[in-house]
Design an enzyme around this catalytic site. Structure first.
Site, PDB file in Angstrom:
ATOM      1  CG  ASP A  48     -14.282  -3.043  -5.030  1.00 51.36           C
ATOM      2  OD1 ASP A  48     -15.237  -2.968  -4.245  1.00 51.36           O
ATOM      3  OD2 ASP A  48     -14.016  -2.156  -5.881  1.00 51.36           O
ATOM      4  CG  ASP A  96     -16.884   4.039  -4.371  1.00 50.57           C
ATOM      5  OD1 ASP A  96     -15.750   3.771  -3.949  1.00 50.57           O
ATOM      6  OD2 ASP A  96     -17.511   3.310  -5.159  1.00 50.57           O
TER       7      ASP A  96
END
Ligand code: DGJ
Length: 745
Positions: free
Chosen positions: A486, A556
Site C-alpha cells: 500500500d 477503495d
C-alpha cells in the site's frame, strides 16, 4: 524482418501486425517522422509522406518570425514532423529533451550518427520494462544521435514485438565528454501527427472515483495530463488515447500511449498554429533534472504506443494481450489468481487471533483460497497514527505471533497474505526512534503530514536494504503467499539529506528507483509470492507497478454501482487480471448504498475476485449464496481473468453498462447487463454480443433454444431484466444486474 531499413535513403519502417511506423534521416542529419498508423507497404520513395502543405517562403522570410532556419533546402524546423525535437533552432513547439551545457547554453542539436539493429528484447536494469522471453522474436532498432558541441550521445530505442501492434520506446543519454552537463528534460517518446482532428480520451479522478474516462476534442494549444505527486496518482493516469471523433468501441482509428513508470509523469499534447499535433510522454520535467558527470548515462523509462483501426475495444484487447506476454511478471501472467478474503472492511484495526482464525475457518468453508490480513497486524498499531515501519507482530493483538497465524492458515488449507506499507513511517514507531534521519523532509522545515504518517527516503540505499531484510524475515517466518503493498499518502518536502545540492532535482526519480529496487529484490527472491499494489485503492494503477505486482486494488470504493464506472474506465488501458475486485458489505461503507449480494458479485466477477466483509455477520442464506458465487467464479475464472473484454454499449449514459468476456476459442462468453436506476416502462433493450464464432451454436442461461453466433452478434438478444431479480433483502428495483452465460453446445 519486421524492421525495414533502407540504407541509402536512410528510411526506417517498423512494421507491426497491422500498423506501420516510419521515419527517415534528413540531409541535415536530423530525423523526420513520416508516418504512424494503419499498416502501409514498405517502399523507398516516401515523397508523399514527407510532404507538408507548401508555404510562401518569401512572404515568411519577410514577415513571419517563425520560419526558423531556412538553410537546408527550405527546411523549416517549425513545419517538420520531428522524431525527437530540440528547442531553440526554429522549432518553437515544446521539445522532447533539453540539455544545459557547461557554458550555460541550452541550445543543442542532435545529428544522426548511425543505427544498431538487434533481435530480442531484454529487460532494462533498475527499471520496470517490457521483455521478450521467447528469445529472438522482438526486434530492436537503436538510432544513434550526437550533440555536435560536445560528446553527448543520445540513443533512441524502438522495439516491436511479433504479432503485436505495440511499439515500445525509450531514450538513453550518455555524457562522453570531459565536462558535467545537466539534463533538464528527457521524454521517453515524441510523436508528431500531421493533423489535430482527434479526441483526447484520458482517465482522471480522485480517491474512491479513480479513472473515469473523459473525452474531449483537441483544441489549439497545450493539453496536459500529468502528476506532481511522486506517484502516478488517482487524479490522473499515465494512460491516454487519441481517437478520431468517429471512433467508438467497435470501430475507428485510435492511438494509445502509456508510460511504464510510477512516479511523476507528463503527457503533453500540443496543437500548433498549423493544426499539427505533437505528443510527448515521459518523466515530468517540472521538479526534475539530472546531472550527467563524464561517462554517466541516463536511461528514460519505456513508453508504449499502440495503434488500432478497429475501435476502442480492439485497443483494450491488444494492450491486454501485450501486457500478459511482454510486461507482467511471467510467474503470474498466465496463472489463475486466488479468490481472496481481505480483513480490512471486516475488522479494520480491531484484530485478534481468535477473530482472525474464526473468520479464516468460515472463509475456507465457503471456498475462499487466500486470506489477507490487512493493516493492523504489526508494531503497536491500533489506528492510523502509529507503528508504520515496525514490521513485526502486534503482540497486543496477536500474542501467538504472526508465524503462528500463518501456520494455522496453511493448516486450514488457505494461502496467507499480509499488508505492508513499506515506504512509510509513523513518528510513533520504533523505526523513527532509531532512524529519524530516514524521514523525508527539507532542512529547517517541519515535514508535511498526510494520513498521520510520513515517507521514508527511498533514495537511500540503506533504507531499501533495511526494508528488504525486515520483509524477508516476515516472509520467511510465515512462508507468505501474497503481499498487499500500500501507499497511503503522496510525497511532500521532496528533498534528501543524502543527495548533493546539485542533485536534489533527481530526488523524485531516485525515490521511485528505490521502490523498484525493493520490488526487484523481493520478487526475485520470492518467486511464489503474489504482490498486489495499492495506493489508497487505485492510486498507483500504472504499468511500472504491474511489472512487479501483476494486480492492483482497483479502488477503495467497493460499492458495485461505483465500481461499474471505475472498472469500466480502468478497462480501457488495463486488463481484467490487473484489477482486484471484491464483494463488500451492504450498506456499502463508502457510499451507504444498499445493493443485492448478486449485484455485488456480478460486478466483482470481472477481475481478480474476492470478498471484503465479515462472513460471520451474514445469514445462512447469504452464506449459501456466497458459496454458489465462489463455485461459479472458480468454474469461469479463466475467462474472467484472461478472456477478451468487450464494452458492449457504444455509449454509456451512466445508467446502463454491458460487459462481455470471451474465451480465446470462442466457445464461451459471459455477459453482464447492469442497470443503475430502475427504468419503469422501459424502452426496448437488445444487446449485441461480439467476437463469437458466427457458425457455432450457443445456449444462453435463462433463454430457451439454441442460437447461432451470428444471430447473437447481429440480431442480438432481448434483455429480460425484471423485478424478480432484485434480491428480496434489498427493497428497491434500482441496481439490477443480470449475468448471461453463453456456452457453445
Ligand atoms: C488503503 C487501502 O486501499 C485499503 O484497502 C486498506 O488496505 C487501508 N489502506 C489500510 O490502511
Amino acid at each position: 524482418m519486421a524492421i525495414h531499413i533502407d540504407e541509402k535513403e536512410k528510411v526506417f519502417h517498423l512494421e507491426m501486425a497491422h500498423s506501420s511506423y516510419i521515419f527517415r534521416v534528413l540531409n541535415n542529419a536530423e530525423l523526420q517522422h513520416l508516418y504512424y498508423g494503419r499498416k502501409i507497404q514498405a517502399k523507398v520513395n516516401l515523397a508523399n509522406l514527407a510532404n507538408y502543405t507548401p508555404r510562401n517562403f518569401e512572404l515568411f522570410t519577410a514577415a513571419a518570425p517563425d520560419n526558423g532556419l531556412d538553410e537546408f533546402n527550405q527546411y523549416q524546423p517549425a513545419l517538420i514532423a520531428n522524431e525527437y525535437a530540440s528547442y531553440g533552432r526554429g522549432d518553437f513547439r515544446h521539445p522532447a529533451y533539453q540539455v544545459k551545457l557547461p557554458n550555460g547554453s541550452r541550445i543543442t542539436q542532435l545529428k544522426y550518427q548511425g543505427y544498431e539493429y538487434k533481435r530480442g528484447k531484454t529487460r532494462i536494469d533498475n527499471l520496470p520494462s517490457t521483455f521478450d522471453d521467447e528469445g529472438d522474436k522482438a526486434e530492436q532498432l537503436t538510432i544513434i544521435l550526437k550533440e555536435q558541441q560536445l560528446n553527448l550521445i543520445v540513443k533512441l530505442n524502438y522495439t516491436i514485438f511479433p504479432d503485436q501492434d505495440v511499439l515500445v520506446r525509450n531514450v538513453q543519454f550518455s555524457n562522453c565528454s570531459n565536462e558535467k552537463i545537466e539534463l533538464l528534460q528527457a521524454m521517453s517518446l515524441q510523436l508528431d501527427l500531421p493533423d489535430s482532428n482527434f479526441d483526447l480520451i484520458q482517465f482522471a479522478g480522485a480517491w474512491l472515483r479513480e479513472r473515469y474516462p473523459y473525452r474531449q476534442h483537441l483544441h489549439m494549444g497545450i493539453q496536459m495530463v500529468d502528476s506532481l505527486r511522486y506517484a502516478s496518482s488517482p487524479q490522473q493516469n499515465p494512460f491516454f488515447m487519441l481517437a478520431r471523433p468517429a471512433t467508438i468501441e467497435s470501430h475507428g482509428d485510435v492511438y494509445a500511449f502509456n508510460l511504464i513508470y510510477s512516479g511523476n509523469f507528463q503527457n503533453m499534447i500540443e496543437v500548433d498554429h498549423y493544426a499539427t499535433t505533437r505528443v510527448t510522454v515521459g518523466i515530468n520535467p517540472f521538479e526534475s533534472a539530472f546531472v550527467l558527470a563524464p561517462n554517466e548515462s541516463f536511461v528514460t523509462p519505456e513508453a508504449l504506443l499502440s495503434f488500432s483501426s478497429q475501435g476502442l475495444n480492439a485497443m483494450s484487447q491488444q494492450l491486454a494481450a501485450f501486457y500478459q506476454k511482454h510486461l507482467v511478471n511471467p510467474n503470474f501472467s498466465y496463472k489463475q489468481r486466488p479468490i481472496v478474503l481481505n480483513s480490512w472492511e471486516a475488522m479494520t484495526y480491531e484484530l485478534s487471533t481468535e477473530k482472525i482464525l474464526t473468520l479464516a475457518k468460515e472463509a475456507k468453508e465457503v471456498g475462499i483460497e487466500l486470506f489477507v490480513l490487512d493493516d493492523g497486524w504489526f508494531g503497536h498499531r491500533n489506528d492510523d497514527t502509529s507503528a508504520l515501519g515496525d514490521w513485526f507482530t502486534n503482540e497486543e493483538r496477536i500474542p501467538e505471533g504472526i508465524s503462528y497465524l500463518a501456520k494455522e492458515m496453511h493448516k486450514l488449507g488457505l494461502q496467507f497474505g499480509l499488508w505492508f506499507e513499506p515506504e512509510m513511517i509513523s513518528l510513533d514507531s520504533e523505526l523513527y526512534r532509531k532512524h529519524s534521519e530516514w524521514l523525508i523532509k527539507t532542512p529547517k522545515m517541519e515535514p508535511a503530514v498526510g494520513r498521520n504518517q510520513y515517507v521514508l527516503d527511498f533514495t537511500r540505499a540503506e533504507v531499501v536494504e533495511y526494508l528488504f531484510n525486515v520483509m524477508c524475515k516476515v516472509i520467511d517466518e510465515t512462508q507468505l503467499d501474497y503481499i498487499k503493498w500500500d501507499m497511503n499518502r503522496h510525497i511532500a518536502d521532496a528533498y534528501s539529506s543524502d543527495l548533493e545540492p546539485e542533485r536534489q532535482l533527481e530526488f523524485g526519480h531516485r525515490y521511485i528507483l528505490g521502490v523498484y529496487k525493493l520490488f526487484e529484490k523481493l520478487t526475485s527472491k520470492y518467486k511464489q509470492v503474489l504482490f498486489e499494489s495499492c495506493s489508497s485503492g487505485g492510486g498507483r494503477f500504472d504499468l511500472g507497478m504491474m511489472y512487479y505486482a501483476p494486480q492492483a486494488w482497483t479502488s477503495d470504493d467497493t460499492d458495485p454501482i461505483e465500481r461499474l464506472k471505475i472498472q469500466q474506465g480502468t478497462s480501457y488501458g488495463y486488463s481484467l487480471s490487473m484489477m482486484g475486485t471484491h464483494v463488500s458489505a451492504s450498506p456499502n461503507q463508502q457510499s451507504g448504498r444498499r445493493t443485492s449480494l448478486q449485484t455485488r458479485a456480478n460486478v466483482a466477477y470481472f477481475g481478480d475476485f474476492g470478498y471484503e466483509l465479515d462472513l460471520l455477520k451474514l445469514s445462512e442464506t447469504e452464506i449459501a449464496e456466497i458459496r454458489q458465487q465462489i463455485d461459479f467464479y472458480k468454474k469461469y475464472r479463466a475467462i474472467f481473468q484472461q478472456g477478451a473484454f468487450y464494452r458492449l454499449n457504444e455509449k454509456t449514459d451512466g445508467n446502463e453498462f454491458v460487459w462481455q468476456v470471451l474465451a480465446p476459442d470462442k466457445t464461451l462468453a459471459i455477459v453482464l447487463y447492469a442497470q443503475v436506476l430502475a427504468n419503469v416502462n422501459p424502452s426496448n433493450k437488445r444487446i449485441y454480443l461480439q467476437g463469437l464464432d458466427a457458425k457455432k451454436q450457443y445456449q444462453v442461461t435463462g433463454y430457451d433454444g439454441k442460437f447461432y453466433g451470428d444471430e447473437l452478434m447481429y440480431a442480438g438478444l432481448a434483455i429480460k431484466l425484471s423485478d424478480e431479480m432484485a434480491n428480496p433483502i434489498v427493497s428497491t428495483k434500482d441496481f439490477l444486474t443480470q449475468l448471461l452465460v453463453v456456452q457453445e453446445i
